[in-house]
Motif scaffolding. Structure first.
Motif, mmCIF file in Angstrom:
data_model
loop_
_atom_site.group_PDB
_atom_site.id
_atom_site.type_symbol
_atom_site.label_atom_id
_atom_site.label_comp_id
_atom_site.label_asym_id
_atom_site.label_seq_id
_atom_site.Cartn_x
_atom_site.Cartn_y
_atom_site.Cartn_z
ATOM 1 N N GLY A 1 0.749 -0.945 0.022
ATOM 2 C CA GLY A 1 0.059 0.122 0.114
ATOM 3 C C GLY A 1 0.761 1.339 -0.161
ATOM 4 N N ASP A 2 0.317 2.179 0.061
ATOM 5 C CA ASP A 2 1.086 3.531 0.180
ATOM 6 C C ASP A 2 1.715 3.669 1.590
ATOM 7 N N VAL A 3 0.565 4.263 3.064
ATOM 8 C CA VAL A 3 0.828 4.259 3.741
ATOM 9 C C VAL A 3 0.072 3.404 4.816
ATOM 10 N N ILE A 4 0.780 2.686 5.289
ATOM 11 C CA ILE A 4 0.769 0.936 6.287
ATOM 12 C C ILE A 4 0.752 1.019 7.804
ATOM 13 N N GLU A 5 0.097 1.164 8.608
ATOM 14 C CA GLU A 5 0.347 0.878 10.117
ATOM 15 C C GLU A 5 -0.178 -0.644 10.764
ATOM 16 N N LEU A 6 0.435 -1.060 10.989
ATOM 17 C CA LEU A 6 0.057 -1.958 11.542
ATOM 18 C C LEU A 6 0.155 -2.525 13.071
ATOM 19 N N GLU A 7 -0.591 -3.419 13.493
ATOM 20 C CA GLU A 7 -0.618 -3.529 14.873
ATOM 21 C C GLU A 7 -0.319 -5.399 14.770
ATOM 22 N N TYR A 8 -0.033 -6.123 15.749
ATOM 23 C CA TYR A 8 -0.244 -7.886 16.043
ATOM 24 C C TYR A 8 -1.051 -8.048 14.609
ATOM 25 N N THR A 9 0.469 -7.812 13.366
ATOM 26 C CA THR A 9 0.518 -8.257 12.425
ATOM 27 C C THR A 9 1.681 -9.651 12.179
ATOM 28 N N LYS A 10 1.268 -10.932 11.260
ATOM 29 C CA LYS A 10 2.144 -11.818 10.991
ATOM 30 C C LYS A 10 2.053 -11.537 8.909
ATOM 31 N N ALA A 11 3.473 -10.951 8.885
ATOM 32 C CA ALA A 11 3.355 -11.004 7.345
ATOM 33 C C ALA A 11 4.396 -11.543 6.958
ATOM 34 N N LYS A 12 4.765 -12.004 5.175
ATOM 35 C CA LYS A 12 5.808 -12.461 5.092
ATOM 36 C C LYS A 12 6.781 -11.483 4.243
ATOM 37 N N VAL A 13 6.121 -10.359 3.853
ATOM 38 C CA VAL A 13 6.552 -8.821 3.004
ATOM 39 C C VAL A 13 5.082 -8.381 3.402
ATOM 40 N N VAL A 14 5.851 -6.694 3.383
ATOM 41 C CA VAL A 14 4.765 -5.345 3.651
ATOM 42 C C VAL A 14 5.591 -4.324 2.849
ATOM 43 N N ARG A 15 5.089 -3.965 2.362
ATOM 44 C CA ARG A 15 6.195 -3.247 1.350
ATOM 45 C C ARG A 15 4.941 -1.559 0.595
ATOM 46 N N GLY A 16 5.289 -0.583 0.534
ATOM 47 C CA GLY A 16 4.613 0.682 0.679
ATOM 48 C C GLY A 16 5.833 1.603 0.706
ATOM 49 N N ASN A 17 5.111 2.752 0.815
ATOM 50 C CA ASN A 17 5.548 4.514 1.084
ATOM 51 C C ASN A 17 6.345 4.473 2.102
ATOM 52 N N THR A 18 5.069 4.593 2.534
ATOM 53 C CA THR A 18 5.035 5.283 4.714
ATOM 54 C C THR A 18 5.086 4.538 5.207
ATOM 55 N N ILE A 19 5.610 3.085 5.923
ATOM 56 C CA ILE A 19 4.880 2.609 7.297
ATOM 57 C C ILE A 19 5.324 2.597 8.254
ATOM 58 N N LYS A 20 4.467 2.263 9.290
ATOM 59 C CA LYS A 20 4.919 2.032 10.691
ATOM 60 C C LYS A 20 4.388 0.440 11.288
ATOM 61 N N ILE A 21 5.365 -0.125 11.361
ATOM 62 C CA ILE A 21 5.181 -1.352 12.137
ATOM 63 C C ILE A 21 4.508 -1.450 14.090
ATOM 64 N N GLY A 22 3.539 -1.834 14.762
ATOM 65 C CA GLY A 22 3.781 -1.783 15.708
ATOM 66 C C GLY A 22 3.415 -2.536 16.715
ATOM 67 N N LEU A 23 2.540 -2.959 17.567
ATOM 68 C CA LEU A 23 3.308 -4.006 19.071
ATOM 69 C C LEU A 23 2.496 -5.041 17.962
ATOM 70 N N GLY A 24 3.674 -6.140 18.578
ATOM 71 C CA GLY A 24 2.980 -7.576 18.557
ATOM 72 C C GLY A 24 2.401 -8.078 16.748
ATOM 73 N N CYS A 25 3.679 -6.553 16.650
ATOM 74 C CA CYS A 25 3.870 -7.468 14.366
ATOM 75 C C CYS A 25 5.373 -8.281 14.750
ATOM 76 N N ASP A 26 5.372 -9.211 13.299
ATOM 77 C CA ASP A 26 6.247 -10.448 13.763
ATOM 78 C C ASP A 26 6.156 -10.559 11.843
ATOM 79 N N ILE A 27 7.409 -9.527 11.315
ATOM 80 C CA ILE A 27 7.605 -9.396 9.556
ATOM 81 C C ILE A 27 8.769 -9.758 9.316
ATOM 82 N N ASP A 28 8.921 -10.781 8.415
ATOM 83 C CA ASP A 28 9.887 -11.169 7.592
ATOM 84 C C ASP A 28 10.578 -10.212 6.744
ATOM 85 N N LEU A 29 9.856 -9.659 5.979
ATOM 86 C CA LEU A 29 10.584 -8.806 5.567
ATOM 87 C C LEU A 29 9.750 -6.863 5.324
ATOM 88 N N VAL A 30 10.888 -6.075 4.704
ATOM 89 C CA VAL A 30 9.582 -5.042 5.153
ATOM 90 C C VAL A 30 10.247 -3.921 3.978
#
Length: 255
Positions: A205-234
């Motif tokens: 996405g363009d603007v992404i804000e995440l909490e308690y998210t488990k993902a392999k890939v997060v891709r965007g322009n402006t990204i905020k990774i918050g509490l409880g997140c487990d991300i392989d690649l940003v």
């Protein structure tokens, strides 16, 4: 950044056809389909064949063996549709099972809904449970509850308030927000929540804000990774903020 774009589709409801009156079933009963002004199924009603109407409402338990096209539809109780459903405004207060595709202008789910194929429309509001066997393509999507989408969840604006476990294969949009839901709404008791988490393969996405998210890939322009997140690649273009407690395997700034 090049984003995945969804197709623009219109929801067509009633065409100009001969209306043969109202269809009303009170208690137990069954009838053939047709074109009506109003359809009321009160009790245990069954319709064999396609139904076209302006106003569709079921109260109790109903089964429609055919495609349904309506300007307005309300489900109070439990309904099963063996075919595609196309509506303008669609309100599900109980449970609806659709063995086909669902198209709408606005869908409100205040109970449980299951669609075996794709879901498409303009505005989606879920305050319960939504399961879709295909893609979910809308203009706006608001979730307070739980969802399982076996394909792509795609919308210009996506807001998720987590109550229970949710899943989508992919999520794409312009603005995407995922937060832990408030316990004051009482939805946690409804879903017998053990944990609140979104699991997804790819978020873009363009603007992404995440909490308690488990993902392999997060891709965007402006990204905020918050509490409880487990991300392989940003992968980000402009800005990345990461909470100290979040787990991010790798982050890359794109040109």
């Amino acid at each position: 950044m090049e984003m995945r774009k969804k197709e623009t589709r219109e929801v067509n409801t009633m065409e100009t056809k001969k209306v043969i009156g109202d269809l009303v079933i009170n208690g137990n009963g069954s009838t053939a389909g047709g074109t009506f002004a109003k359809v009321r199924l009160n009790g245990n009603g069954k319709v064999h064949g396609d139904v076209e109407c302006e106003d569709f409402e079921t109260n109790g338990s109903s089964k429609i063996e055919g495609n349904v096209t309506a300007t307005k539809a309300v489900i109070n109780g439990s309904s099963k549709f063996v075919g595609d459903v196309t509506t303008g405004n669609f309100l599900i207060n109980g449970s609806a099972a659709i063995d086909g595709e669902l198209a709408f202008e606005k869908l409100e789910v205040k109970g449980a809904s299951k669609v075996t194929k794709g879901v498409r429309g303009e505005k989606l509001v879920v305050e319960g449970l939504l399961k879709a066997g295909g893609d979910c393509e809308v203009e706006e999507a608001f979730f307070q509850g739980s969802f399982t989408i076996d394909g792509l969840l795609n919308a210009d604006k996506i807001e998720v308030s987590l109550h229970g476990r949710s899943y989508a294969k992919e999520i794409g949009g312009e603005t995407i927000s995922v937060r832990k839901g408030s316990t004051t709404l009482g939805l946690d008791k409804l879903f017998k929540v053990l944990s609140r988490e979104l699991t997804v393969d790819v978020i873009e996405g363009d603007v992404i804000e995440l909490e308690y998210t488990k993902a392999k890939v997060v891709r965007g322009n402006t990204i905020k990774i918050g509490l409880g997140c487990d991300i392989d690649l940003v992968e980000y273009k402009d800005q990345l903020q990461t909470n100290k407690s979040a787990n991010v395997g790798e982050s890359r700034k794109m040109d």
